[in-house]
Design a protein around this motif. Structure first.
Motif, short mmCIF file in Angstrom:
data_model
loop_
_atom_site.label_atom_id
_atom_site.label_comp_id
_atom_site.label_asym_id
_atom_site.label_seq_id
_atom_site.Cartn_x
_atom_site.Cartn_y
_atom_site.Cartn_z
N ALA A 92 25.36 46.13 30.59
CA ALA A 92 26.19 44.92 30.65
C ALA A 92 27.29 44.96 29.59
O ALA A 92 28.43 44.55 29.85
N ASP A 93 26.97 45.45 28.40
CA ASP A 93 27.98 45.55 27.34
C ASP A 93 29.11 46.49 27.76
O ASP A 93 30.30 46.19 27.54
N ASP A 94 28.75 47.63 28.38
CA ASP A 94 29.79 48.59 28.79
C ASP A 94 30.63 48.02 29.93
O ASP A 94 31.86 48.20 29.96
N ILE A 95 30.00 47.35 30.88
CA ILE A 95 30.76 46.72 31.97
C ILE A 95 31.69 45.66 31.40
O ILE A 95 32.86 45.55 31.81
N GLY A 96 31.20 44.90 30.44
CA GLY A 96 32.04 43.88 29.83
C GLY A 96 33.26 44.46 29.13
O GLY A 96 34.37 43.90 29.22
N ALA A 97 33.09 45.59 28.45
CA ALA A 97 34.22 46.23 27.78
C ALA A 97 35.26 46.72 28.78
O ALA A 97 36.48 46.58 28.56
N LEU A 98 34.80 47.29 29.89
CA LEU A 98 35.73 47.74 30.93
C LEU A 98 36.44 46.56 31.58
O LEU A 98 37.64 46.63 31.87
N ALA A 99 35.71 45.48 31.81
CA ALA A 99 36.32 44.30 32.41
C ALA A 99 37.36 43.68 31.48
O ALA A 99 38.42 43.22 31.93
N ASP A 100 37.07 43.68 30.19
CA ASP A 100 38.04 43.15 29.23
C ASP A 100 39.34 43.95 29.28
O ASP A 100 40.44 43.37 29.24
N LEU A 101 39.22 45.29 29.37
CA LEU A 101 40.42 46.12 29.44
C LEU A 101 41.22 45.82 30.70
O LEU A 101 42.44 45.64 30.66
N ALA A 102 40.53 45.75 31.85
CA ALA A 102 41.23 45.46 33.11
C ALA A 102 41.92 44.10 33.05
O ALA A 102 43.06 43.94 33.51
N GLY A 103 41.24 43.10 32.49
CA GLY A 103 41.83 41.78 32.39
C GLY A 103 43.05 41.75 31.50
O GLY A 103 44.04 41.08 31.80
N THR A 134 50.72 41.05 39.65
CA THR A 134 50.28 42.24 38.92
C THR A 134 48.78 42.44 39.15
O THR A 134 48.01 41.48 39.04
N ALA A 135 48.37 43.65 39.45
CA ALA A 135 46.94 43.87 39.70
C ALA A 135 46.58 45.33 39.46
O ALA A 135 47.36 46.25 39.75
N PHE A 136 45.37 45.52 38.92
CA PHE A 136 44.82 46.85 38.69
C PHE A 136 43.35 46.84 39.09
O PHE A 136 42.68 45.81 39.03
N ARG A 137 42.87 48.00 39.48
CA ARG A 137 41.45 48.16 39.81
C ARG A 137 40.86 49.28 38.96
O ARG A 137 41.43 50.38 38.89
N LEU A 138 39.75 48.98 38.35
CA LEU A 138 39.02 49.96 37.55
C LEU A 138 37.75 50.34 38.30
O LEU A 138 36.99 49.46 38.72
N LEU A 139 37.53 51.63 38.46
CA LEU A 139 36.34 52.14 39.14
C LEU A 139 35.55 53.02 38.17
O LEU A 139 36.13 53.88 37.51
N TRP A 140 34.26 52.80 38.15
CA TRP A 140 33.39 53.72 37.43
C TRP A 140 32.22 54.07 38.33
O TRP A 140 31.26 53.33 38.44
N PRO A 141 32.30 55.23 39.00
CA PRO A 141 31.22 55.65 39.89
C PRO A 141 30.22 56.52 39.13
O PRO A 141 30.46 57.71 38.91
N ILE A 251 30.74 50.82 39.97
CA ILE A 251 31.23 49.61 39.32
C ILE A 251 32.70 49.43 39.69
O ILE A 251 33.51 50.33 39.49
N VAL A 252 33.04 48.27 40.26
CA VAL A 252 34.40 47.98 40.71
C VAL A 252 34.89 46.72 40.01
O VAL A 252 34.29 45.66 40.15
N ILE A 253 35.97 46.86 39.26
CA ILE A 253 36.53 45.73 38.51
C ILE A 253 38.00 45.57 38.91
O ILE A 253 38.79 46.49 38.74
#
Length: 260
Positions: A92-103, A134-141, A251-253
């Protein structure tokens, strides 16, 4: 396939400033960058992910849930109450960090989803689209054997692609649903469509001008790509046939901001 060193996909570390990441994205001819991540076996929550991958394929949109709340919801349902508490907290911490970057890149609230099934519609070259500015998608498979494929926009015949998708998009949506619900093999479901199936395997669709103009995100890495908006071009991408039997933990953000 062209080797990645011919035109490398830019890389950025996860802790880089959003302004630095945004510059890399703006300058990338493929509209995407990589964020190197450890392989599954080196992750502190590898056993948790392995346990989830042992269950039937699923998809979960986090909606208003925090990453920890969403992971607890799916874990308690599939693995039993309070299973892997420490590991799911680390994930959850790692997903949160990635989501913060995308946001921060988009200037908007990120939407997060996870899934453990393979969507065959992703094998077709496409761009993601939204109506925001403006939009971006972050993927972590995590755990997939092959990375996302990218091609320049100029390598797609736009008119042929529109015609192709007018015919194929409803069929691909039904195919995605059948695979998610039944786990059936794509080869069996589309055995009656050998030409379309062959294109999925190779990536050489009729609207692709040069099959050699294709680059792969490093397997296991996260990536960020541009989403098409009314004022921003999108990144043309597809998944790899190699992933169909090993869907991994995806993981799709998606983060978007501004109105038309």
């Amino acid at each position: 396939m062209s080797a990645s060193h011919d035109r490398p996909i830019p890389r950025s570390r996860l802790g880089a400033a959003p302004e630095t990441v945004r510059c890399l994205l703006d300058d990338s001819p493929l509209g995407a960058i990589e964020l190197p991540r450890p392989p599954l076996d080196a992750l502190p929550y590898r056993d948790f992910i392995a346990a989830l991958l042992g269950r039937p394929g699923f998809k979960l949109d986090f909606n208003r849930l925090s990453p920890l709340e969403a992971l607890a919801l799916v874990s308690d349902k599939l693995l039993g109450p309070n299973a892997f508490e420490a590991e799911r907290a680390a994930l959850a911490d790692d997903i949160g960090a990635l989501a913060d970057l995308a946001g921060e890149l988009a200037g908007g609230r990120p939407a997060i989803a996870i899934r453990t099934y393979f969507a065959p519609g992703d094998l077709v070259w496409h761009v993601d689209r939204v109506n925001e500015r403006t939009a971006f998608r972050l993927l972590w498979p995590i755990g997939r054997p092959a990375g996302m494929r990218l091609t320049p926009a100029g390598n797609i015949d736009a008119a042929l692609h529109r015609a192709y998708m007018r015919r194929e998009h409803p069929l691909l949506c039904r195919l995605d649903t059948r695979v998610m619900r039944t786990g059936a093999a794509v080869e069996a479901l589309w055995a009656h469509r050998p030409a379309q199936l062959a294109a999925m395997v190779s990536g050489a669709f009729p609207f692709l001008r040069d099959p050699g103009q294709e680059w792969e995100v490093t397997p296991g890495a996260a990536s960020i790509h541009r989403v098409e908006t009314p004022v921003q071009p999108g990144s043309w991408h597809r998944s790899s046939w190699s992933n169909r039997a090993v869907p991994g933990f995806q993981i799709v953000i998606t983060a978007a901001a501004g109105s038309r």
